[in-house]
Design an enzyme around this catalytic site. Structure first.
Site, PDB file in Angstrom:
ATOM      1  N   ASP A  34      45.115  39.622  50.687  1.00  0.00           N
ATOM      2  CA  ASP A  34      45.185  39.637  49.234  1.00  0.00           C
ATOM      3  C   ASP A  34      46.641  39.515  48.782  1.00  0.00           C
ATOM      4  OD1 ASP A  34      43.958  40.242  46.565  1.00  0.00           O
ATOM      5  OD2 ASP A  34      45.220  42.019  46.720  1.00  0.00           O
ATOM      6  N   GLU A  49      45.813  34.522  50.406  1.00  0.00           N
ATOM      7  CA  GLU A  49      45.741  34.233  48.976  1.00  0.00           C
ATOM      8  C   GLU A  49      47.190  33.976  48.573  1.00  0.00           C
ATOM      9  OE1 GLU A  49      43.865  36.140  44.907  1.00  0.00           O
ATOM     10  OE2 GLU A  49      44.930  37.479  46.266  1.00  0.00           O
TER      11      GLU A  49
END
Length: 658
Positions: A335, A370
């Site tokens: 993330d 990401e």
């Protein structure tokens, strides 16, 4: 209890060796560390860790066994402007705890203090670490090692995936155990996905603001302890064993398990957030701070972890290895991964990136970024080093705008369809580095993408201010799910076109769970705090026809060599040809400005025809005997064509047969 011994600095956390437990905690600036043990009645016993090797404090207790609850009280100076926030009134969770008991509540005892340290004792209410034994029997389990070229990722939430599934026992729904239930294994295999990517399963907390609104953090991107499994997803008393069994069962079916991991920030939030762990252990080491001791907020979550410090690199690497060694995980999606490369500016050769690339165990895993955060130069799509694959939002936005808004040229579409070579064909990276997606947990579902022009996030308690306004969605003239039959048919065609683009493009496709049977969140494009029927998949009313269409596309993907070989398409190698509506190669004008009608010939014998206009049109197929194939024609009744009568927003796939 026997006297505490010196113990060893490694491994980090609480480690049971069959005779006792070694406790080890990093703190560069602490002056004293108390180990706090809690019995079944909540009675606390404090023992000073007797030794420290460099910056590692440690001790060994022969009498302690698995199941023991523990925490730390760390002593040192209170100098917030220098980033020092030691406060022994706060019980601190071991960042390396393998098990966790208890949850964070909205209680003032977790506040650390401002000018002076807060004196409320958080011990009775604070989450505790739990000692675990590493004794799971994996038998002959092996990692499936699905080649990147064959990979189809399915992004799912543990609870949302099965909470409403009628074929799973009620007590098992929404849990780790349900992931390995025969009903789900059968479903995954019929759909054809190879890799199950789970939203965060490591222990997390709900933000105090959400708790005050009667909501909770559903997605899990608010980490509390990155080694420990979230207990609310367990139907039994042993979350880790339940999760391990699910992974083992999935592996037996040939399905990989990829974890979404959050190393960019923690649940301690900003200066006014709760003191739960790292803030009170060694704040300046764990977080990026400015000159006044305030947190650099490059994540949008209040703080940003400093992953340049050697201890941070070592502990992050150790955590990843733990998930692979103890839980047999096949890969990780990071993330806000730009944060992992901050020094504080982003660097492709950041210490953590180098450590991941050099680790022989992690080299066998799928590593996915990401590729952004909200800090300076945070957008880094295409700029991650090997072995990272990256979420490709260029693919997402181009596909949406090409099909739903008539934007971009055929050349733009082709570039994204061909794994975005302009972004990823460098430093030896392969097409699989482009992780293609149309939708993800963050944003509209596929059904909502074609049903809502605007977000509808009122239930989140922020007056619809949260969530992206740049969705490139199209409601086909009617806002909401209920629409006339003609509008519903147009939406169906758009969904089919987008799924075909996703699942037959070069690169690694990721499908959002529920998109294959029409799941809707009723226009909420930021459902991070909706742990309810809005986000739980509705299995009873799923669109079976859409499921069959999606599964057929995935199985079709496996038959096309150009999509399985994971090598860049080169002009003249037979992998791809880009043709116009007359079956001839696109000329420059058609490439840059032509109408959105395109034919893509793959591996010479496969042909994808696209009509991304609002008009019915005829496309002349190239010379050959072209048969429409499932899901565009039946297996027993293939359609032989020389001209495709293409519906508006239509798509079809053909195979050439002798």
């Amino acid at each position: 209890m026997m006297p505490i011994r010196d113990g060893q600095p490694a491994p980090r956390g609480a480690s049971y060796d069959g005779k006792g437990v070694n406790f080890s905690l990093f703190s560069q600036r602490a002056e004293r560390v108390e180990l706090c043990l809690y019995d079944d009645d909540g009675v606390e016993t404090r023992l000073d860790l007797p030794a420290h090797s460099g910056d590692i404090w440690h001790g060994y207790l022969p009498a302690v066994r698995p199941g023991q609850r523990y925490g730390y009280r760390v002593h040192g100076p209170w100098q917030p402007q220098q980033g020092l926030r030691f406060n022994p009134a706060k019980l601190l969770l071991d960042p390396c705890a393998r098990g966790i008991e208890g949850e964070v509540t909205d209680n003032p005892c977790f506040q650390s203090g401002e000018e002076q340290p807060d004196t409320l004792d958080s011990g009775p209410l604070a989450p505790k670490g739990v000692v675990l034994a590493d004794d799971f029997d994996w038998e002959d389990d092996t990692w499936p090692r699905v080649p990147w070229g064959s990979t189809v990722i399915y992004e799912a939430h543990v609870r949302g995936l099965t909470q409403l599934h009628p074929g799973i026992p009620a007590e098992m729904r929404g849990t780790y155990a349900a992931l390995g239930h025969p009903v789900m294994i059968d479903y995954f295999q019929r759909l054809g996905i190879t890799s199950l990517q789970l939203l965060p399963v490591a222990c997390f907390a709900s933000e105090p603001r959400l708790l005050r609104l009667g909501l909770s953090n559903y997605w899990g991107y608010n980490p509390l302890a990155c080694y420990a499994l979230e207990s609310r997803y367990a139907c039994g008393q042993n979350p880790r064993e339940e999760f391990q069994q699910a992974v083992k069962t999935l592996h037996q079916a040939g399905i990989e398990v990829i974890l979404d991991v959050v190393f960019n920030h923690s649940a301690e939030l900003d200066e006014n957030g709760p003191t739960l762990s790292m803030r009170g252990i060694d704040n300046p080491t764990y977080y990026w701070l400015d000159g006044q001791g305030n947190y650099d907020n490059w994540t949008g979550c209040g703080n940003t972890q400093n992953l340049v410090h050697p201890e941070a690199v070592a502990s992050t690497l150790d955590c990843l290895r733990y998930w692979v060694e103890e839980c047999h995980i096949d890969g990780f999606r990071f993330d806000l991964a730009t944060t992992l490369g901050r020094t504080p500016e982003y660097r492709r050769d950041a210490p953590l990136f180098q450590a991941i690339a050099a680790d022989p165990l992690l080299a066998q895993c799928k590593i996915i970024a990401e590729p952004w955060d909200i800090g300076p130069r945070g957008y880094q799509v295409g700029n991650f080093p090997p072995p990272f694959a990256e979420w490709n939002d260029h693919f997402r936005d181009t596909a949406r705008r090409y099909w739903l808004h008539g934007d971009f040229s055929n050349g733009d579409f082709a570039r994204r369809f061909a794994a975005s070579s302009d972004l990823f064909q460098k430093q030896g990276r392969l097409p699989s580095a482009s992780l293609n997606y149309i939708t993800a947990h963050d944003g509209f579902t596929l059904r909502d993408l074609v049903s809502f022009e605007h977000k509808h996030n009122e239930a989140n308690g922020e007056d619809n201010r949260d969530g992206s306004n740049n969705n490139f969605s199209y409601n086909h003239g009617v806002e909401g799910l209920k629409a006339p039959l003609l509008v519903t048919e147009h939406r169906r065609r758009s969904i089919h076109a987008l799924l075909t683009t996703l699942l037959l493009a070069q690169g690694t496709p990721m499908l959002l769970a529920g998109d294959e049977h029409g799941h809707s969140q009723h226009g909420n494009n930021n459902a991070y705090c909706q742990d309810n029927v809005l986000t739980w998949l509705d299995w009873k009313h799923g669109d079976r026809g859409l499921f069959s269409f999606t599964a057929a596309l995935i199985h079709l993907r496996r038959r096309i060599p150009a999509l399985q070989q994971d090598r860049w398409w080169q002009e003249g190698d037979g992998s791809v040809e880009w043709l116009n509506g007359q079956g001839r190669q696109l000329n420059r004008l058609e490439w840059e400005q032509g109408v959105h009608r395109l034919q893509i010939r793959l591996s010479k014998q496969w042909l994808i025809t696209l009509n991304a206009t609002e008009e019915v049109c005829d496309l002349v197929l190239p010379p050959g005997k072209w048969h429409a194939v499932p899901p565009f024609a039946g297996e027993d009744n293939p359609i032989l064509l020389t001209v495709w009568h293409g519906a508006a927003q239509g798509v079809c796939v053909f195979q050439e047969k002798s």
